[in-house]
Design an enzyme around this catalytic site. Structure first.
Site, mmCIF file in Angstrom:
data_model
loop_
_atom_site.group_PDB
_atom_site.id
_atom_site.type_symbol
_atom_site.label_atom_id
_atom_site.label_comp_id
_atom_site.label_asym_id
_atom_site.label_seq_id
_atom_site.Cartn_x
_atom_site.Cartn_y
_atom_site.Cartn_z
ATOM 1 N N LYS A 51 36.070 38.672 42.331
ATOM 2 C CA LYS A 51 35.802 38.586 43.770
ATOM 3 C C LYS A 51 35.020 39.767 44.325
ATOM 4 O O LYS A 51 34.380 39.653 45.381
ATOM 5 C CB LYS A 51 37.125 38.437 44.527
ATOM 6 C CG LYS A 51 37.782 37.079 44.394
ATOM 7 C CD LYS A 51 37.077 36.041 45.242
ATOM 8 C CE LYS A 51 37.891 34.757 45.351
ATOM 9 N NZ LYS A 51 37.267 33.785 46.260
ATOM 10 N N SER A 305 39.449 34.866 35.165
ATOM 11 C CA SER A 305 38.942 35.299 36.463
ATOM 12 C C SER A 305 39.734 36.402 37.136
ATOM 13 O O SER A 305 39.234 37.030 38.073
ATOM 14 C CB SER A 305 38.870 34.094 37.415
ATOM 15 O OG SER A 305 40.152 33.539 37.601
#
Length: 511
Positions: A51, A305
């Site tokens: 992110k 992720s």
């Protein structure tokens, strides 16, 4: 069209704060699945998640006036950390609205980077609504976690790196999906450079907003979403992300909680890293794809992720891992209550590894044993075991997919309810795990019915889970349902559940 993102991705400003993460081969998984399995290690970013890329690229694109006003975002944690780090690097004031169910490790990480944290709502969508309210009240600049072209382009640099690092086209790439920013950015780039590579999104089965949108041809808002994979707990895919995804992605696969837990273990065994549930989501989808297609010798990559999970959640994850891998079965077996019966049953199990054994005397005739046992994946081994036990005269019931059995019964085996506990109705309840939530449930029940059974266990997950038994007369059942509806938590009537009937029910329970 998606091609318009290629220049955006190539020009994205991310490496002031982000690092180019490696693509590592998962040797154990590759050998096990007879394919070359690769992991894109975004868990190795400074904030342990991809992110940071999109957040910083968006911050870099803001005007001086927008930065001066200060930025705000809604996030379940990883976007919050990325934006907090980007704002700290640029000297910009940041406010982050986070769901109250966000793991404390993410909340503490955001605060440590100087951002002001506002806890509001039980999921991303409720937090986002509150953030929009604060935008108007305080004239802040909103940085969307996924539905923004600059954020999408920043996340797309993950795909750009994969193309450069792997050098030859992969057969398939698996990407986790929440709001769709990572998938949209990666798909736009990979589809352009490697047009024959399959691009597959992976969602939690209880938060499948993209899969539902693709099936219906339009974006939809899910009435509720599961919170286990809090990084993907989004009720509606983004408008811009959906526009890109529908032109670039081949399919979307969903994964269960148990399958994510199994993938977390797989990642640990290959990398010694501990992924968060959303971080392991893509690998869970890759495994389902290999099993479904029966493929061998292909080059497959999953994006790892993120790695932001509470340590105490690992207890719950470890409990569910073997079931998610279909290497553990949970069965109920009735044995005669007589000397030597227990030993004879153990001999029938043979040399299989027993993972759990719960037993208590309940009557002079029979006893019920709750057993966890290691089996070979695929289902045939379990069927053979049950057939073998049935052939030896044992009454067996497979509880492997019975949520109540796995969540509650295994911790409560202690004999049937005594006679006199009449009219017992049993409900399984889920609620967002936050201070006061359990009290709200008990207060909502009031004193209308006698509580005859209760089990609650905090295992560090975003959900709290209760099993409650209440003495409810036949004419009061609709009133009991109305009471539970008014409390507002998800619930299931489990009175007819086989696990309850076998281990906790009363002979005169009235159902």
């Amino acid at each position: 069209m998606p091609e318009s993102y290629i220049k955006r991705i190539l020009d994205a400003r991310v490496y002031d704060v982000a690092r180019e993460t490696p693509v590592d081969q998962a040797l154990l998984l590759s050998k096990r699945f007879k394919n070359s399995v690769w992991l894109k290690r975004e868990d190795l970013q400074p904030v342990y998640s991809f992110k940071l890329r999109g957040a910083y690229n968006k911050m870099h694109r803001l005007s001086p006036e927008q930065r001066e006003r200060g930025v705000i975002a809604a996030s379940a944690g990883n976007h919050a950390q990325g934006l907090a780090m980007a704002a700290q690097r640029m000297g910009v004031s940041a406010t982050i609205v986070m769901p109250r169910t966000t793991p404390s490790i993410k909340v503490d990480a955001v605060r440590s980077r100087g951002a002001h944290v506002v806890l509001h709502g039980d999921n991303f969508d409720e937090a986002s609504t509150h953030a929009q309210k604060l935008v108007k009240e305080k004239d802040l600049t909103y940085v969307h976690p996924f539905d923004d072209p600059d954020v999408i382009a920043g996340q797309g640099t993950v795909g750009m790196e994969i193309v450069r690092q792997h050098q030859e086209p992969l057969d398939a790439v698996f990407v986790p999906v929440g709001g769709g920013g990572l998938l949209a950015g990666m798909a736009a780039y990979i589809r352009y450079v490697w047009p024959k590579t399959k691009i597959i999104g992976v969602e939690p089965e209880d938060a499948a907003c993209l899969k539902t949108a693709l099936e219906r041809g339009r974006r939809v808002t899910l009435p509720e979403v599961g919170l286990f994979a809090d990084g993907c707990a989004v009720a509606q895919v983004g408008k811009e992300t959906f526009r890109v995804i529908r032109h670039t992605v081949d399919e979307v696969i969903t994964a269960s909680t148990d399958e994510m837990c199994a993938a977390i273990k797989d990642i640990f065994e290959d990398t010694r890293g501990i992924a968060e549930p959303a971080g392991a989501l893509a690998l869970a989808g890759l495994k389902k794809y290999v099993e479904r297609e029966g493929i061998e010798g292909q080059q497959l990559l999953a994006v790892l992720s993120g790695a932001n999970t509470n340590f105490d959640r690992l207890r719950y994850i470890s409990e569910r891992t073997e079931i998610g891998e279909k290497r553990e079965a949970v069965i109920s077996v009735t044995i005669p209550e007589k000397p030597g019966a227990f030993r004879k049953f153990c001999n029938s199990i043979g040399r299989r590894n027993i993972t759990e054994f719960n037993y208590r005397y309940s009557s002079a005739k029979d006893a019920r044993v709750f057993v966890g046992v290691t089996v070979e994946p695929g289902g045939e081994d379990l069927k053979a075991l049950i057939d073998q036990l049935a052939g030896e005269g044992y009454e067996c019931e497979d509880l492997t997919d019975n949520e109540m059995a796995k969540l509650h019964i295994r911790h409560m085996v202690g004999g049937l309810a005594p006679e006199g506990v009449g009219g017992e109705r049993v409900y399984r309840v889920e609620f967002p795990e936050r201070p006061g939530a359990l009290l709200k449930f008990l207060s909502g029940l009031g004193q209308r019915w006698n509580i005859s059974l209760f089990h609650y266990r905090n295992h560090g997950a975003a959900y709290g889970r209760i099993l409650v038994g209440m003495q409810v007369g036949p004419k009061e059942r609709s009133e009991a349902r109305a009471c539970l509806d008014a409390i507002g938590y998800r619930y299931w009537d489990e009175t007819d559940n086989a696990a309850y009937r076998l281990y906790l029910g009363s002979p005169d329970s009235g159902h």
